[in-house]
Design a protein around this motif. Structure first.
Motif, mmCIF file in Angstrom:
data_model
loop_
_atom_site.group_PDB
_atom_site.id
_atom_site.type_symbol
_atom_site.label_atom_id
_atom_site.label_comp_id
_atom_site.label_asym_id
_atom_site.label_seq_id
_atom_site.Cartn_x
_atom_site.Cartn_y
_atom_site.Cartn_z
ATOM 1 N N TRP B 101 44.640 -34.374 61.265
ATOM 2 C CA TRP B 101 43.233 -34.201 61.663
ATOM 3 C C TRP B 101 42.548 -33.278 60.658
ATOM 4 O O TRP B 101 42.257 -32.115 60.955
ATOM 5 C CB TRP B 101 43.139 -33.561 63.057
ATOM 6 C CG TRP B 101 43.994 -34.206 64.104
ATOM 7 C CD1 TRP B 101 44.467 -35.485 64.137
ATOM 8 C CD2 TRP B 101 44.475 -33.585 65.311
ATOM 9 N NE1 TRP B 101 45.194 -35.695 65.273
ATOM 10 C CE2 TRP B 101 45.220 -34.560 66.000
ATOM 11 C CE3 TRP B 101 44.335 -32.307 65.862
ATOM 12 C CZ2 TRP B 101 45.841 -34.286 67.228
ATOM 13 C CZ3 TRP B 101 44.943 -32.039 67.077
ATOM 14 C CH2 TRP B 101 45.683 -33.019 67.756
ATOM 15 N N HIS B 102 42.240 -33.817 59.490
ATOM 16 C CA HIS B 102 41.826 -32.940 58.398
ATOM 17 C C HIS B 102 40.457 -32.322 58.617
ATOM 18 O O HIS B 102 40.174 -31.248 58.108
ATOM 19 C CB HIS B 102 41.926 -33.698 57.076
ATOM 20 C CG HIS B 102 43.326 -34.129 56.795
ATOM 21 N ND1 HIS B 102 43.787 -35.403 57.056
ATOM 22 C CD2 HIS B 102 44.388 -33.438 56.328
ATOM 23 C CE1 HIS B 102 45.071 -35.478 56.746
ATOM 24 N NE2 HIS B 102 45.462 -34.311 56.302
ATOM 25 N N TYR B 103 39.608 -32.996 59.345
ATOM 26 C CA TYR B 103 38.290 -32.410 59.602
ATOM 27 C C TYR B 103 38.406 -31.208 60.542
ATOM 28 O O TYR B 103 37.486 -30.409 60.670
ATOM 29 C CB TYR B 103 37.359 -33.474 60.204
ATOM 30 C CG TYR B 103 35.918 -33.064 60.318
ATOM 31 C CD1 TYR B 103 35.168 -32.769 59.180
ATOM 32 C CD2 TYR B 103 35.298 -32.983 61.558
ATOM 33 C CE1 TYR B 103 33.840 -32.400 59.284
ATOM 34 C CE2 TYR B 103 33.969 -32.620 61.669
ATOM 35 C CZ TYR B 103 33.246 -32.327 60.532
ATOM 36 O OH TYR B 103 31.921 -31.965 60.637
ATOM 37 N N GLN B 104 39.521 -31.095 61.207
ATOM 38 C CA GLN B 104 39.755 -29.972 62.113
ATOM 39 C C GLN B 104 40.597 -28.883 61.454
ATOM 40 O O GLN B 104 41.013 -27.924 62.122
ATOM 41 C CB GLN B 104 40.451 -30.461 63.396
ATOM 42 C CG GLN B 104 39.747 -31.613 64.095
ATOM 43 C CD GLN B 104 38.346 -31.262 64.573
ATOM 44 O OE1 GLN B 104 38.040 -30.082 64.807
ATOM 45 N NE2 GLN B 104 37.480 -32.263 64.698
ATOM 46 N N VAL B 269 30.103 -42.664 64.208
ATOM 47 C CA VAL B 269 30.396 -41.851 63.025
ATOM 48 C C VAL B 269 29.137 -41.248 62.437
ATOM 49 O O VAL B 269 29.200 -40.573 61.410
ATOM 50 C CB VAL B 269 31.148 -42.646 61.929
ATOM 51 C CG1 VAL B 269 32.552 -42.971 62.391
ATOM 52 C CG2 VAL B 269 30.378 -43.893 61.533
ATOM 53 N N GLY B 270 27.997 -41.560 63.043
ATOM 54 C CA GLY B 270 26.802 -40.852 62.630
ATOM 55 C C GLY B 270 26.965 -39.381 62.973
ATOM 56 O O GLY B 270 27.637 -39.030 63.943
ATOM 57 N N ALA B 271 26.349 -38.514 62.180
ATOM 58 C CA ALA B 271 26.511 -37.067 62.377
ATOM 59 C C ALA B 271 25.616 -36.593 63.523
ATOM 60 O O ALA B 271 24.529 -36.087 63.311
ATOM 61 C CB ALA B 271 26.181 -36.328 61.090
ATOM 62 N N PHE B 293 33.815 -40.283 69.197
ATOM 63 C CA PHE B 293 33.160 -39.689 68.038
ATOM 64 C C PHE B 293 34.220 -39.491 66.955
ATOM 65 O O PHE B 293 35.292 -38.956 67.237
ATOM 66 C CB PHE B 293 32.526 -38.349 68.416
ATOM 67 C CG PHE B 293 31.385 -38.482 69.381
ATOM 68 C CD1 PHE B 293 30.083 -38.598 68.931
ATOM 69 C CD2 PHE B 293 31.614 -38.515 70.745
ATOM 70 C CE1 PHE B 293 29.027 -38.731 69.824
ATOM 71 C CE2 PHE B 293 30.568 -38.654 71.656
ATOM 72 C CZ PHE B 293 29.262 -38.761 71.187
ATOM 73 N N ALA B 294 33.916 -39.928 65.759
ATOM 74 C CA ALA B 294 34.917 -39.849 64.700
ATOM 75 C C ALA B 294 34.275 -39.427 63.390
ATOM 76 O O ALA B 294 33.108 -39.711 63.138
ATOM 77 C CB ALA B 294 35.603 -41.203 64.517
ATOM 78 N N VAL B 295 35.033 -38.747 62.585
ATOM 79 C CA VAL B 295 34.623 -38.363 61.240
ATOM 80 C C VAL B 295 35.587 -39.072 60.287
ATOM 81 O O VAL B 295 36.788 -39.128 60.549
ATOM 82 C CB VAL B 295 34.706 -36.829 61.072
ATOM 83 C CG1 VAL B 295 34.366 -36.429 59.639
ATOM 84 C CG2 VAL B 295 33.779 -36.140 62.058
ATOM 85 N N ASP B 297 38.152 -39.788 57.415
ATOM 86 C CA ASP B 297 39.209 -38.902 56.928
ATOM 87 C C ASP B 297 39.857 -39.518 55.682
ATOM 88 O O ASP B 297 40.858 -40.214 55.762
ATOM 89 C CB ASP B 297 40.249 -38.687 58.029
ATOM 90 C CG ASP B 297 41.274 -37.639 57.640
ATOM 91 O OD1 ASP B 297 41.470 -37.387 56.431
ATOM 92 O OD2 ASP B 297 41.880 -37.053 58.556
#
Lengths: 348, 348, 348, 348
Positions: B101-104, B269-271, B293-295, B297
């Motif tokens: 979970w790199h965004y975390q 995936v929109g911010a 909700f996803a970012v 990666d």
């Protein structure tokens, strides 16, 4: 009516005076056949490989047609509906059917295949008419904008190829090896693309089959003892992420196990019939391999398959090499048996 | 060196005399940029929507280049390697990183984005050189047979589109709706095809964007209050199996929730940045919807993405509308901000 | 026969002279009720929260009993079979039913709930006899070695709790938070243990409910604004891996979203009915949260649930606080409405 | 220091004057052993089954201890940390490691096992001190509230049993068969409960082992040719949903394949070493079986396992039958080799 009957090893003949089948059970339908096909499975009785196969059997388990009559307990189907049949006959009501395992149905059968699968024989689709049991389970309507031939293979070989790719858990970006490039292998190849394969390596000893695979975007690999090594070379020594085995022999399965990468999955949809295939468990354990045996399930998978065909994602008709009238079915069998043909479609 | 700096709302300027970055930490690398791109995310500071954004920030989080120097604790990278950078900076060693979970990541950052994401600012890729922290995590080698521009978007928008389709659990045969046909939406559309979508419905209020989606095989649907109804009409009243929301506004998300079928999945995936988007829980419960909700990666997904690009399954360069020298980056920003461009690629 | 009827807000009464229901459709069965229960859902009409609820409705959707009569098209059920009913009525033959989405059935209904769910009203189980439509779909046989009361909750609250834990994708070793410790929450808690939770944190404002949760091995957490913070404290600041929301209010859902860790899943099985729950999309996006709304499905899940009950893995009867004769059902409703009871079982 | 050394078939001896290992590589740590254990795998060299095993090898791959020294490139570990070691040594940086396939690591090794696994030998844990390579990958901290012995088996047999149950895709409500009730089988049994098994059938020819399985809630089934038939009888003729094979012989695997239901999964974690196990492909195809080979992975699974141990869901110490001082390790080996013991723990 006209139909093809099996009489013995490489002895099949067209009869023109068989009785048109009728509704025998409230869940039956009768279908007027529009297109049928010869399957590799049909070659087993043709070649005399199945002891006790009943002479007079009307063969064929791939067919589309039009509903001519429906029994009183058939829901959602009407006379005049265009339909494709599942090769597998399943009741839809037993515990395996509820779990979606139609090949494990307590009343499973296979059209035109005597009692090789299941306890009861059902006349097949190389005929002008077919009686279809459990009709609302076994038949699936064809949308108006999908032609008969495009729908035809949903009932067997496309479902089998799809089951193979799904069973091998093909994921986006994978390098997938297909072992055996007959019609099932070619459709497994298409299914692998559909699931996101980045690369498909197609193994077959026959140059003509490799060429067909190459036409579908695959990298051809000659079969034989060097196939696994060549696949290793093509994958920086790793092996294929997933291997789709569409032959059904011990050798093909051994090639598949050699060709798969560590932690990879081999899915076998070839009709294996060995009692003692020499499995190298040392290798399988060292590589932590998963080996899955699967049978295509047109009943469970027909909706996504029809969607894919209808949306133009898969056009399975590329596997067809010949179209012949039902009256020439014996010649069609000879041709198919010779290995010189892809799928042969019969037109009543 | 030359680089673009942010100075205030719609005020960006190219400087030619900035110091070339150096290795500051043993895990750093320095990359000479070959291609970079402007991302929709860059428009937030450009438009002055982010309070406290630091003047002088070198912008840009999408870039490829060549490794110029590596710190002593960087493994597997060498000077001269061609690489694409992940937009997300992650350490690779904390618990979220180990989970993928790199965004975390506990030390997460975003190139060229000040401290909007993470506690620390990193100069971005709209420059001739970039210092890359945690280089063996953040950089990914580009194979010889993949060009820079094809690799470029793996570091952000392609990964985002892919995360969207994966998060929405697109399955073979699905009808997929994409809400928003900017670059991310278009790449989400491509990812949906890759995962086996049978049909893609592309929603956007702009005709030009719908046309681009249609060129990629999608069925265009005008945005606005009728979009969900039109999607219902196109799906026999059912709704889309999966909805990929690539806008980031409340309205887009409401459209997505309206458009999805019962038991379907919406992946956003929109911010999103609302504190009180008016979620219709009655509808969501009645339809048993999943909202994810996803970012994107790029670190986790770069291998399948590179395979797909390399194998020719996805060529993300179709989203590029303009290529401009870095020296003209201010003009490039104006163009991108106007909505008249697709992706704009900057060449140092 | 005797049955409970709803007449208005907090006005329910037992009638003794209602006609015993009969087979009206070939797929019907009639069941003699052995045990029924009052569900939280029943409180909505009881409290007058449902406009237009039809006076005279026989309430109740949780019941077990014995098959008294079966229609001619009911398969696999016989007079004398002990059965538990699904609270959801589904036809088993439409497209959603084939997909296993019984709450989305085209002919969905809910026993004893007028036309709140579906277009048609069905008399409920707070009665001596019930007519059961689509009986071979809606009824499930009870093995000889499973008592009526242990089987009873498979038809609703246990299935709901299980759907919650499954929907939240509880995995072995997870820390799971349950928001709301009424009967559904307590059974969600049990389901979480069954799926391998290492730790369960149970949130409820009522001390008595927290105590019941603690008796099932959970760590109690007082509800309210500090609940999420306390869960963070109990998880080294991370939050719960999965949150099971079993209340159905905006506040409960907000607590769940606050309490879940990044990349975690919230599953809501409370009957949400808001048109504009203020969803913090900024938070949800930053944490990459998945929010799933689910309805229990006793038809799809009854086999694993019966196995778990039969094998002693789950004994749902611990949620029962009172057992009363059907004749005292009005008192039972008063008690249940007061919040002083767990499940109240009615014995005809 | 004191350690046990292998000198030949059934010849092991304690030495008291071996040098204490030191940091040799920047990623090393040195651990002072607190508890170690003898594993079934250790019996292969003990019994002389491994040609070329190097005399003088310090054996043992299950151990916990305290970090005495760490190399300069070891992250997140400090002197004094209590740790459990993975039996598998993996670098954490190669492609298989990034995929989480640590047994496939390019630099894989096994403590105390010479070069049987991997190209390099590492002294083992039947010693007072051990040098641990790739220490921040191989070692895992033990929380303060978890005792050494409860943590010990996370490094091998518990991870192996867990991998077996996970690999067999045990689902809630399943009937699970365990073939082989040694320590791995018993912990696979515990893992099956953790994953929601409703019933576990435990197959072993030894009555003492079946009794231990029965103490853990399983239904005992004598091994041998009738085992599969008895399992069929216990499952209404269906077979087990999942079979956990924890022996490693052809016979055990054949029993597993016979015992599994159609569409079921067999997961083999026994160390298979056959080159030609006679696989009945006819049966496997007819039943559509999945056969998975798996190796326990303490690195990937240690977090859920530690959570389960810490939360009291699994207490693996029940497999311990003897605790002995390291000085008596030769006697411990004799005992373990005799089959009369469960796990034997050594205390330095």
């Amino acid at each position: 009516m006209r139909a093809l009957q099996w009489h013995g090893t490489r002895r099949v003949a067209v009869a023109d005076d068989l009785p048109v089948p009728r509704i025998e059970d409230p869940r039956d339908a009768v279908v007027r056949v529009v297109r049928s096909a010869i399957c590799g499975t049909d070659l087993h009785p043709y070649r005399g490989e199945i002891a006790g196969f009943t002479p007079g059997t009307v063969t064929g388990h791939e067919f589309t047609g039009v509903v001519e009559a429906v029994g009183p307990e058939v829901h959602g189907l009407r006379t005049g509906d265009r339909v494709v049949a599942s090769d597998i006959i399943a009741c839809g009501r037993c515990r395996p059917c509820h779990a979606g395992w139609h090949y494990q149905c307590h009343r499973v059968g296979l059209f035109g295949y005597d009692t090789v699968v299941g306890a009861r024989a059902y006349a097949g689709g190389h005929a002008e008419y077919v009686r279809v049991p459990f009709a609302d389970v076994v038949l699936f309507p064809i949308p108006d904008d999908v032609g008969d031939e495009r729908a035809l293979f949903i009932g067997d070989v496309l479902a089998t190829g799809y089951a193979c790719a799904m069973g091998a858990q093909v994921r986006p970006g994978d390098t997938v090896a297909v072992v055996g490039c007959g019609p099932v292998g070619l459709l497994a190849l298409e299914a692998a693309w559909t699931l996101g394969a980045a690369r498909v390596l197609a193994v077959d000893p026959l140059e003509s089959r490799r060429r067909r695979a190459a036409e579908r975007g695959a990298h051809p690999v000659p079969g034989g003892p060097d196939a696994a090594r060549e696949i290793a070379d093509l994958t920086d020594g790793r092996g294929a992420d997933a291997v789709l085995e569409a032959v059904g022999t011990d050798d093909a399965l051994l090639t598949a196990l050699d060709a798969v990468r560590p932690r990879g999955v081999v899915c076998a949809v070839g009709a294996h019939a060995s009692d003692a295939m020499p499995l190298p468990t040392r290798l399988a354990f060292a590589k932590e391999v998963t080996l899955r045996f699967a049978v295509g399930d047109p009943i469970s998978d027909r909706e996504p398959l029809m969607n894919l065909v209808r949306g133009g994602r898969i056009d399975p008709t590329f596997v067809v090499s010949h179209r012949m009238p039902l009256a020439e079915a014996p010649e069609a069998f000879r041709l198919f048996d010779s290995g010189a043909a892809g799928k042969v479609v019969l037109i009543p």
